[in-house]
Design an enzyme around this catalytic site. Structure first.
Site, short mmCIF file in Angstrom:
data_model
loop_
_atom_site.label_atom_id
_atom_site.label_comp_id
_atom_site.label_asym_id
_atom_site.label_seq_id
_atom_site.Cartn_x
_atom_site.Cartn_y
_atom_site.Cartn_z
N CYS A 152 1.16 -1.27 -0.22
CA CYS A 152 -0.05 -0.38 0.24
C CYS A 152 1.41 1.31 -0.08
O CYS A 152 1.05 2.05 -0.50
CB CYS A 152 -0.97 -0.03 1.07
SG CYS A 152 -1.53 -1.23 1.49
C1 BEZ Z 1 0.46 -4.85 2.24
O1 BEZ Z 1 0.15 -4.18 1.53
O2 BEZ Z 1 1.50 -5.21 1.61
C2 BEZ Z 1 -0.08 -5.65 2.63
C3 BEZ Z 1 -1.60 -5.81 3.50
C4 BEZ Z 1 -2.17 -7.03 3.72
C5 BEZ Z 1 -1.09 -7.55 4.95
C6 BEZ Z 1 -0.07 -7.36 4.89
C7 BEZ Z 1 0.65 -6.36 3.80
#
Ligand code: BEZ
Length: 161
Positions: free
Chosen positions: A49
């Site tokens: 994200c």
């Molecule tokens: C990520 O966006 O990298 C992520 C999303 C949910 C859980 C772990 C990592």
């Protein structure tokens, strides 16, 4: 049943940070009579994200707005203070609207939750992007693989406009 193209977004209330402090914002405030790109992430500050999804919308923001989109909005199941810190950490204040769906009410209403209990994160949102015109979903994108923000990313959304 998950929301689909052609559906109207349900009424919901989010929290956002303003210069005057925390403010409530409704779906009507954000979407009525406007064309909005809305994307959702599993969590502020999580690697994909922060390193891919949000930066892709910042990089393509001007081009997306030039296509007639009134605003780019991101939501996540995080509290408003975390969302505000994430915006500030990415120099996104005034560029993208950060809406906290802290209790997962909105994402539950549209059927796009993601259970990350095993990862210690509880109920979150799936990663998705939408084009919403006057409250109606015109485009809805999901990722096919975890750990990437391609099909739901800013460059891909730009290509759909
Ligand atoms: C990520 O966006 O990298 C992520 C999303 C949910 C859980 C772990 C990592």
């Amino acid at each position: 049943m998950p929301i689909a193209v052609g559906d109207r977004l349900p009424a919901a209330t989010f929290k956002t940070m303003t210069a005057e402090g925390v403010k409530e914002v409704t779906t009507a405030d954000v979407f009525a009579g406007r064309k909005v790109v809305l994307f959702a992430v599993p969590g502020a500050f999580t690697p994909t994200c922060s390193k891919a999804h949000l930066p892709g919308y910042l990089a393509n923001r001007d081009a997306i707005l030039a296509k007639g989109v009134d605003e780019i909005v991101v939501t996540a199941v995080n509290d408003v203070f975390v969302m505000d810190a994430w915006s500030k950490a990415n120099d996104a204040d005034g560029k993208i609207l950060f809406l906290a769906d802290g209790a997962a009410a909105f994402v539950s209403a549209i059927g796009l939750t993601l259970d990350l209990t095993a990862a210690g994160m509880g109920v979150r949102s799936q990663r998705w992007s939408m084009l919403v015109d006057d409250g109606v979903v015109k485009e809805l994108n999901f990722e096919e693989k975890p750990g990437v923000a391609d099909l739901t990313g800013g460059a891909c959304m730009l290509g759909h406009l």
